[in-house]
Design a protein around this motif. Structure first.
Motif, mmCIF file in Angstrom:
data_model
loop_
_atom_site.group_PDB
_atom_site.id
_atom_site.type_symbol
_atom_site.label_atom_id
_atom_site.label_comp_id
_atom_site.label_asym_id
_atom_site.label_seq_id
_atom_site.Cartn_x
_atom_site.Cartn_y
_atom_site.Cartn_z
ATOM 1 N N GLU A 197 48.225 46.959 43.076
ATOM 2 C CA GLU A 197 47.331 47.796 42.247
ATOM 3 C C GLU A 197 46.275 46.779 41.179
ATOM 4 O OE1 GLU A 197 48.947 51.256 40.707
ATOM 5 O OE2 GLU A 197 49.063 52.279 42.692
ATOM 6 N N ALA A 198 47.312 46.026 40.390
ATOM 7 C CA ALA A 198 46.985 45.076 39.294
ATOM 8 C C ALA A 198 45.931 44.191 39.928
ATOM 9 C CB ALA A 198 48.138 44.498 38.683
ATOM 10 N N LEU A 199 46.233 43.393 41.356
ATOM 11 C CA LEU A 199 45.573 42.704 41.648
ATOM 12 C C LEU A 199 44.271 43.282 42.322
ATOM 13 C CD1 LEU A 199 48.238 40.665 44.026
ATOM 14 C CD2 LEU A 199 46.940 39.738 41.987
ATOM 15 N N ALA A 200 44.227 44.371 42.691
ATOM 16 C CA ALA A 200 42.780 45.206 43.096
ATOM 17 C C ALA A 200 42.124 45.477 41.679
ATOM 18 C CB ALA A 200 43.250 46.331 43.741
ATOM 19 N N ALA A 201 42.599 45.657 40.535
ATOM 20 C CA ALA A 201 42.037 46.098 39.624
ATOM 21 C C ALA A 201 41.377 44.847 39.152
ATOM 22 C CB ALA A 201 42.755 46.634 38.521
ATOM 23 N N LYS A 202 42.195 43.860 39.057
ATOM 24 C CA LYS A 202 41.629 42.311 38.729
ATOM 25 C C LYS A 202 40.328 41.982 39.502
ATOM 26 C CE LYS A 202 42.927 37.572 37.596
ATOM 27 N NZ LYS A 202 44.440 36.950 37.586
ATOM 28 N N GLU A 203 40.442 42.160 40.848
ATOM 29 C CA GLU A 203 39.260 41.656 41.668
ATOM 30 C C GLU A 203 38.046 42.518 41.373
ATOM 31 O OE1 GLU A 203 40.779 41.813 45.539
ATOM 32 O OE2 GLU A 203 41.984 40.130 45.264
ATOM 33 N N LYS A 204 38.497 43.883 41.337
ATOM 34 C CA LYS A 204 37.328 44.788 40.864
ATOM 35 C C LYS A 204 36.853 44.520 39.365
ATOM 36 C CE LYS A 204 36.332 49.667 40.565
ATOM 37 N NZ LYS A 204 36.802 51.154 40.826
ATOM 38 N N ALA A 205 37.393 44.062 38.663
ATOM 39 C CA ALA A 205 36.985 43.607 37.275
ATOM 40 C C ALA A 205 36.042 42.491 37.284
ATOM 41 C CB ALA A 205 38.053 43.657 36.355
ATOM 42 N N GLN A 206 36.625 41.572 38.163
ATOM 43 C CA GLN A 206 35.779 40.088 38.247
ATOM 44 C C GLN A 206 34.652 40.435 38.860
ATOM 45 O OE1 GLN A 206 38.891 37.786 40.186
ATOM 46 N NE2 GLN A 206 39.775 37.095 38.443
ATOM 47 N N GLY A 207 34.441 41.688 39.980
ATOM 48 C CA GLY A 207 33.218 41.807 40.764
ATOM 49 C C GLY A 207 32.298 42.321 39.825
ATOM 50 N N LYS A 208 32.929 43.136 39.063
ATOM 51 C CA LYS A 208 32.060 43.876 38.023
ATOM 52 C C LYS A 208 31.419 42.705 37.183
ATOM 53 C CE LYS A 208 33.752 48.394 38.102
ATOM 54 N NZ LYS A 208 34.270 49.724 37.146
ATOM 55 N N ARG A 209 32.280 42.104 36.563
ATOM 56 C CA ARG A 209 31.839 40.944 35.725
ATOM 57 C C ARG A 209 30.893 40.181 36.110
ATOM 58 N NH1 ARG A 209 32.489 40.561 29.957
ATOM 59 N NH2 ARG A 209 32.058 38.357 29.625
#
Length: 214
Positions: free
Chosen positions: A36-48
């Motif tokens: 879940e942490a990796l998915a959130a990080k990738e999602k945040a990076q995608g949003k960024r």
């Protein structure tokens, strides 16, 4: 030493073997929290990345500049909406006051019209106030309905329209006059005795011839 002639290698040399193959790395097992942490990080990076692309596309140097501009635009929009709401509320208040004034004027006109009809039938003064209170018609009744109700009220209560008060019914039982000034319906007044004691007995004896008059 090379053996270009294709001869056999010298005795005692070990046979050539294949080079060792690399062993695959050991597989790591991730916990649910790590996934879940990796998915959130990738999602945040995608949003960024998307936010940065949006900012550059609209002429902003950084994402922070774009966020500041958007926040100011929202605040300005909210202020404009607040002013519009104030204007709408003020308009609604004015309309409500105007409706109240119109209703009060209509009520005064309705009362005046009914009182005028009652006055035309002869009601005045305090009788007029009583007649207006007793007149029962709907608020939206027309003049013909009000006239009919007023005529019916006059027939029931003519004294409210200038007619003489009804006299007492002569056929109703009357109390006899009070004797000796006593109140009507009360016991008669007690008579004060006159003469001497025994006068009545002596008078009776005289009338019967038993005793001569004194």
């Amino acid at each position: 030493m090379f053996y270009n002639d294709g001869g056999d290698p010298p005795a005692g040399d070990p046979a050539p073997t294949d080079p060792p193959k690399p062993t695959p790395p050991a597989q790591r097992t991730f916990t649910q929290a790590e996934v879940e942490a990796l998915a959130a990080k990738e999602k945040a990076q995608g949003k960024r990345s998307a936010a940065k692309e949006f900012a550059e596309k609209h002429g902003f140097t950084t994402i922070e500049d774009a966020e500041t501009f958007i926040a100011a635009a929202r605040q300005s929009q909210e202020a404009a909406l607040s002013e519009q709401e104030k204007r709408e509320r003020a308009l609604a208040d004015r309309e409500a006051r105007a409706d109240a004034r119109e209703k009060a004027a209509a009520d005064r006109e309705r009362v005046a019209n009914r009182r005028s009809i009652l006055v035309g039938l002869g009601s005045t003064g305090e009788d007029l106030e009583d007649a207006a209170a007793l007149l029962r018609v709907a608020d939206d009744a027309d003049d013909s309905t009000i006239n009919a109700a007023a005529e019916a009220l006059k027939a029931r209560r003519p004294e409210l329209f200038g007619a003489a008060r009804p006299a007492a019914d002569p056929t109703a039982p009357q109390l006899p006059p009070a004797p000796g000034g006593a109140p009507a319906g009360g016991p008669p007044a007690r008579q004060t005795p006159t003469g001497k004691p025994g006068d009545r007995g002596r008078e009776m004896a005289r009338l019967r011839g038993h005793k001569p008059a004194a």
